[in-house]
Design a protein around this motif. Structure first.
Motif, short mmCIF file in Angstrom:
data_model
loop_
_atom_site.label_atom_id
_atom_site.label_comp_id
_atom_site.label_asym_id
_atom_site.label_seq_id
_atom_site.Cartn_x
_atom_site.Cartn_y
_atom_site.Cartn_z
N GLU A 81 47.38 18.83 -82.11
CA GLU A 81 48.12 18.33 -83.27
C GLU A 81 48.10 19.33 -84.42
O GLU A 81 49.11 19.56 -85.07
CB GLU A 81 47.56 16.99 -83.72
CG GLU A 81 48.35 16.40 -84.86
CD GLU A 81 47.93 14.99 -85.23
OE1 GLU A 81 48.18 14.61 -86.38
OE2 GLU A 81 47.36 14.28 -84.38
N THR A 82 46.94 19.93 -84.66
CA THR A 82 46.82 20.91 -85.73
C THR A 82 47.72 22.12 -85.47
O THR A 82 48.39 22.61 -86.39
CB THR A 82 45.35 21.34 -85.91
OG1 THR A 82 44.59 20.19 -86.27
CG2 THR A 82 45.21 22.41 -86.98
N GLU A 85 42.76 17.07 -78.46
CA GLU A 85 43.89 16.38 -79.05
C GLU A 85 44.13 16.85 -80.49
O GLU A 85 45.26 17.14 -80.89
CB GLU A 85 43.65 14.87 -79.04
CG GLU A 85 44.78 14.07 -79.68
CD GLU A 85 44.49 12.58 -79.72
OE1 GLU A 85 45.44 11.83 -80.00
OE2 GLU A 85 43.34 12.15 -79.50
N ALA A 86 43.07 16.96 -81.28
CA ALA A 86 43.19 17.39 -82.67
C ALA A 86 43.65 18.86 -82.76
O ALA A 86 44.42 19.21 -83.65
CB ALA A 86 41.87 17.20 -83.40
N THR A 98 43.02 18.53 -88.70
CA THR A 98 42.81 17.10 -88.53
C THR A 98 41.67 16.78 -87.57
O THR A 98 41.26 17.63 -86.78
CB THR A 98 44.12 16.43 -88.03
OG1 THR A 98 43.95 15.02 -88.02
CG2 THR A 98 44.49 16.89 -86.64
N GLY A 99 41.18 15.55 -87.67
CA GLY A 99 40.30 14.93 -86.70
C GLY A 99 39.08 15.71 -86.25
O GLY A 99 38.39 16.34 -87.05
N GLY A 138 38.88 14.36 -77.86
CA GLY A 138 39.30 14.25 -79.25
C GLY A 138 39.52 15.62 -79.88
O GLY A 138 40.46 15.81 -80.66
#
Length: 187
Positions: free
Chosen positions: A93-94, A89-90, A101-102, A86
């Motif tokens: 994306e960030t 992944e965050a 995020t996340g 996680g």
């Protein structure tokens, strides 16, 4: 039996190799990046997922190594409450969107980093590469000591996980050879 028993593992290794080679990394970098978190976690699927995110997030093996340290430190500090797949992944994306995020926000907040201040630092970056570097450098500063300590205090657990990984890898080699034969028998 090794074909059936190792099918899921071989599928995961196929995903790993695909993610790395399509992102411009080598198969060797994929294996190394996967093996480090797998030795810490003792879990194939989670380590592959985290590694696959890192394939997209990084451009070189030095950064891959820093990220495996970050993942180890985060796992050592928070365990399953902040899953490393996680986090990766965050972070990905960030870096792409510029919006914190996340699990990345959690990893920063829980270490005492002010979210608004970090977002302002992200906003000051003009490229995805600058955001990637900011995220990596910040997390590395926060979690590298925990990674070192975890490796020191859990050396035998890591070694046992690595031995299990080596065993599974050897069984997968046998399974890969026997799979076509088994498939032909089933047809």
């Amino acid at each position: 039996a090794s074909a059936e028993a190792s099918r899921e593992y071989r599928t995961e290794m196929g995903k790993l190799d695909t993610a790395f080679t399509t992102a411009g990394h080598s198969s060797e970098a994929a294996k190394k990046t996967y093996q480090d978190p797998q030795g810490v976690l003792g879990e194939t699927e989670q380590a592959v997922e985290a590694a696959n995110h890192l394939a997209k997030l990084t451009k070189n093996e030095k950064d891959l190594e820093k990220w495996t340290d970050i993942c180890t430190g985060v796992y050592a500090t928070f365990g399953a409450s902040l899953p490393i797949e996680g986090l990766t992944e965050a972070a990905n994306e960030t870096a792409k969107t510029g919006a914190l995020t996340g699990a990345l926000a959690d990893a920063l907040n829980w270490a005492g980093v002010n979210e608004e201040d970090f977002q302002a630092s992200l906003d000051a970056c003009s490229t995805e590469q600058e955001r990637q570097q900011l995220i990596m450098d910040t997390l590395n500063g926060l979690y590298s000591d925990a990674a070192d300590k975890y490796r020191e205090t859990n050396a035998e657990i890591i070694r046992a996980n690595q031995a299990n990984e080596a065993w599974m890898s050897s069984m997968a080699e046998i399974g890969e050879v026997s799979e076509p034969i088994l498939t032909d028998v089933k047809l």
